[in-house]
Write a protein that holds these residues in place. Sequence first.
Motif, PDB file in Angstrom:
ATOM      1  N   ALA A 262      23.696  37.079  30.781  1.00 22.98           N
ATOM      2  CA  ALA A 262      24.798  36.151  30.543  1.00 22.98           C
ATOM      3  C   ALA A 262      26.050  36.759  31.161  1.00 22.98           C
ATOM      4  CB  ALA A 262      24.990  35.949  29.049  1.00 22.98           C
ATOM      5  N   LYS A 263      26.921  35.865  31.630  1.00 22.01           N
ATOM      6  CA  LYS A 263      28.127  36.342  32.318  1.00 22.01           C
ATOM      7  C   LYS A 263      29.331  36.274  31.370  1.00 22.01           C
ATOM      8  CE  LYS A 263      30.240  33.590  35.255  1.00 22.01           C
ATOM      9  NZ  LYS A 263      30.633  32.799  36.441  1.00 22.01           N
ATOM     10  N   ILE A 264      30.114  37.326  31.377  1.00 20.42           N
ATOM     11  CA  ILE A 264      31.349  37.326  30.587  1.00 20.42           C
ATOM     12  C   ILE A 264      32.508  37.559  31.548  1.00 20.42           C
ATOM     13  CG2 ILE A 264      32.700  38.598  28.860  1.00 20.42           C
ATOM     14  CD1 ILE A 264      30.166  39.221  27.370  1.00 20.42           C
ATOM     15  N   THR A 265      33.538  36.737  31.444  1.00 20.43           N
ATOM     16  CA  THR A 265      34.743  36.968  32.245  1.00 20.43           C
ATOM     17  C   THR A 265      35.917  37.193  31.301  1.00 20.43           C
ATOM     18  OG1 THR A 265      33.888  35.564  33.991  1.00 20.43           O
ATOM     19  CG2 THR A 265      36.249  36.016  34.055  1.00 20.43           C
ATOM     20  N   LEU A 266      36.610  38.302  31.509  1.00 18.31           N
ATOM     21  CA  LEU A 266      37.848  38.521  30.753  1.00 18.31           C
ATOM     22  C   LEU A 266      38.981  38.119  31.686  1.00 18.31           C
ATOM     23  CD1 LEU A 266      37.137  41.938  28.991  1.00 18.31           C
ATOM     24  CD2 LEU A 266      36.855  39.626  28.116  1.00 18.31           C
ATOM     25  N   VAL A 267      39.680  37.080  31.288  1.00 17.57           N
ATOM     26  CA  VAL A 267      40.726  36.530  32.144  1.00 17.57           C
ATOM     27  C   VAL A 267      42.039  37.255  31.886  1.00 17.57           C
ATOM     28  CG1 VAL A 267      41.942  34.396  32.764  1.00 17.57           C
ATOM     29  CG2 VAL A 267      39.535  34.308  32.064  1.00 17.57           C
ATOM     30  N   ARG A 268      42.657  37.650  32.984  1.00 11.13           N
ATOM     31  CA  ARG A 268      43.955  38.339  32.957  1.00 11.13           C
ATOM     32  C   ARG A 268      43.961  39.610  32.098  1.00 11.13           C
ATOM     33  NH1 ARG A 268      47.650  35.337  35.620  1.00 11.13           N
ATOM     34  NH2 ARG A 268      49.408  36.520  34.840  1.00 11.13           N
ATOM     35  N   VAL A 269      43.203  40.598  32.573  1.00 16.08           N
ATOM     36  CA  VAL A 269      43.304  41.929  31.956  1.00 16.08           C
ATOM     37  C   VAL A 269      44.318  42.715  32.786  1.00 16.08           C
ATOM     38  CG1 VAL A 269      40.939  41.963  31.030  1.00 16.08           C
ATOM     39  CG2 VAL A 269      41.366  42.859  33.297  1.00 16.08           C
ATOM     40  N   PRO A 270      45.037  43.662  32.181  1.00 14.64           N
ATOM     41  CA  PRO A 270      46.029  44.424  32.950  1.00 14.64           C
ATOM     42  C   PRO A 270      45.355  45.197  34.093  1.00 14.64           C
ATOM     43  CG  PRO A 270      46.174  44.934  30.596  1.00 14.64           C
ATOM     44  CD  PRO A 270      44.963  44.090  30.779  1.00 14.64           C
ATOM     45  N   ASP A 271      45.986  45.214  35.264  1.00 16.19           N
ATOM     46  CA  ASP A 271      45.428  45.926  36.417  1.00 16.19           C
ATOM     47  C   ASP A 271      45.992  47.348  36.409  1.00 16.19           C
ATOM     48  OD1 ASP A 271      44.061  46.416  38.710  1.00 16.19           O
ATOM     49  OD2 ASP A 271      45.343  45.242  40.027  1.00 16.19           O
ATOM     50  N   GLY A 301      49.503  42.085  41.174  1.00 15.67           N
ATOM     51  CA  GLY A 301      49.552  43.540  40.958  1.00 15.67           C
ATOM     52  C   GLY A 301      49.601  43.909  39.491  1.00 15.67           C
ATOM     53  N   ARG A 302      49.625  42.927  38.615  1.00 11.18           N
ATOM     54  CA  ARG A 302      49.742  43.259  37.182  1.00 11.18           C
ATOM     55  C   ARG A 302      48.479  42.937  36.388  1.00 11.18           C
ATOM     56  NH1 ARG A 302      55.129  41.274  37.445  1.00 11.18           N
ATOM     57  NH2 ARG A 302      54.549  39.388  36.319  1.00 11.18           N
ATOM     58  N   SER A 303      47.867  41.791  36.710  1.00 11.69           N
ATOM     59  CA  SER A 303      46.671  41.452  35.938  1.00 11.69           C
ATOM     60  C   SER A 303      45.581  40.918  36.865  1.00 11.69           C
ATOM     61  CB  SER A 303      47.014  40.415  34.870  1.00 11.69           C
ATOM     62  OG  SER A 303      47.377  39.214  35.485  1.00 11.69           O
ATOM     63  N   THR A 304      44.343  40.991  36.360  1.00 10.86           N
ATOM     64  CA  THR A 304      43.208  40.597  37.171  1.00 10.86           C
ATOM     65  C   THR A 304      42.109  40.042  36.252  1.00 10.86           C
ATOM     66  OG1 THR A 304      41.549  41.430  38.693  1.00 10.86           O
ATOM     67  CG2 THR A 304      42.282  42.951  37.035  1.00 10.86           C
ATOM     68  N   ASP A 305      41.074  39.436  36.837  1.00  7.50           N
ATOM     69  CA  ASP A 305      39.945  38.981  36.023  1.00  7.50           C
ATOM     70  C   ASP A 305      38.813  39.982  36.193  1.00  7.50           C
ATOM     71  OD1 ASP A 305      41.476  36.792  35.536  1.00  7.50           O
ATOM     72  OD2 ASP A 305      40.298  35.415  36.788  1.00  7.50           O
ATOM     73  N   LEU A 306      38.116  40.253  35.099  1.00  6.45           N
ATOM     74  CA  LEU A 306      36.996  41.185  35.149  1.00  6.45           C
ATOM     75  C   LEU A 306      35.739  40.433  34.700  1.00  6.45           C
ATOM     76  CD1 LEU A 306      36.383  44.266  35.503  1.00  6.45           C
ATOM     77  CD2 LEU A 306      36.543  44.417  33.029  1.00  6.45           C
ATOM     78  N   THR A 307      34.731  40.411  35.579  1.00  7.12           N
ATOM     79  CA  THR A 307      33.489  39.704  35.255  1.00  7.12           C
ATOM     80  C   THR A 307      32.350  40.697  35.185  1.00  7.12           C
ATOM     81  OG1 THR A 307      34.255  37.705  36.346  1.00  7.12           O
ATOM     82  CG2 THR A 307      31.880  37.929  36.102  1.00  7.12           C
ATOM     83  N   PHE A 308      31.486  40.537  34.191  1.00 13.26           N
ATOM     84  CA  PHE A 308      30.303  41.407  34.096  1.00 13.26           C
ATOM     85  C   PHE A 308      29.182  40.668  33.392  1.00 13.26           C
ATOM     86  CE2 PHE A 308      30.979  42.415  29.619  1.00 13.26           C
ATOM     87  CZ  PHE A 308      32.352  42.259  29.472  1.00 13.26           C
TER      88      PHE A 308
END
Length: 406
Positions: A262-271, A301-308
């Motif tokens: 299953a895919k989880i995306t955390l939207v707008r985590v600090p970069d 440059g401040r936040s990004t999405d992380l998918t795993f």
Amino acid sequence: MARIVMKFGGTSVGDIDRIKNVAQRVKREVDSGNEVAVVVSAMSGVTNQLVDWCKQIAPLHDAREYDTVVATGEQVTIGLLSIALQEMGVSARSWCGWQVPIRTDGVHGKARIMAIDTDDMAVRMADGQVAVVAGFQGIGPDNRISTLGRGGSDTSAVALAAALQADRCDIYTDVDGVYTTDPRIVAKARKLDKITYEEMLELASVGAKVLQTRSVEMAMKHRVRVQVLSSFVDAPGTLVCDEDEIVEKELVSGIAYSRDEAKITLVRVPDQPGVAASIFGPLAEAAINVDMIVQNVSDDGRSTDLTFTVGKADLDRARKVIEEARGKLSFERLAADPNVVKVSVIGVGMRSHAGIAQKMFQTLASEGINIQVISTSEIKISVLIDEKYTELALRALHAAYDLDAA
Ligand code: ADP
Ligand code: ASP
Ligand code: MG
């Protein structure tokens, strides 16, 4: 005379007639003068039913009690097969995991085998008694029943073969060998006469459930000769062996898929440094395996999405762990998608040939299939795609790599 371990999966012991058929096969080996240990799974569908009952009572249940429930399926089949053998005049007795004992670590639900004491069993086998052993189960350091994870009877069989120093470990199943891809999905899949431990390990680890990954790891480590063959037809199967036993090596030897992720995306985590550690640390502590990971480039440059990806069975727990860690990590929202499939192409030829990944991307693109995440290893490329394209992707890739049977 040889000492052999025979393992029969759920479909092979799916009803009383099939159990009698298994007994016939075992008798044949005994009649040829071999010492035999048989490992069996639960009757097909039984383990699913048991798992489902646990979930119905509590989605996040006590793993020790889960093991107590799900291990029962194998106890039924060892008793039934022993009776069937005795009815044919073959001396046999059943062994639950704790009776052997098969000692495991304490990770209930996905325990690893630590040691098997075969002294008593070996004496009885030498006396002509067939040992009928429950797959999938053992006993943990807490003296409680443990189970080895779904498909774990394969691992029980290979571990027992290693402990008994058996000459062979024959895994009987509902297909007559290891194919270039799941023959139930791609009709043109081709049976392999031989496959290297390494390729089989990769195939299993990315979803070809014909053998549980741990069983291949163990076979490779202890050099157990594993053969996969059908319990229904008499035909040569597939030998899992060392690379130097295989003369003609293919660039790509197999394609596998897994719907278990299953895919989880955390939207707008600090970069910023330390974020990945603060997310994956708590997941690791909760024994949740993370497989594919992709972090997007941040626009500001401040936040990004992380998918795993995590195992589908771990999705609810993963969500809970991440929500609980929210004090220490910030993100705007968690999006979960269980409707994904991981498709992987495997081959030792990748070590020496370029362009194999490119062919995969091009083939999927020409079918209009979007790739969500990519991961690679030395002999494997995996992509995460929408689950609805599973069959289309497998067939197209199988043809693209010239694997189709003539
Ligand atoms: P068992 O109950 O005997 O352990 P499993 O269902 O666990 O059997 O594994 C056998 C199944 O694995 C086959 O029915 C087939 O659909 C599936 N499978 C997936 N990939 C492959 C492959 N590459 N070769 C053969 N079988 C495969
Ligand atoms: N019965 C267990 C399962 O269904 C173990 C096995 O079949 O290998 O996962
Ligand atoms: Mg299996």
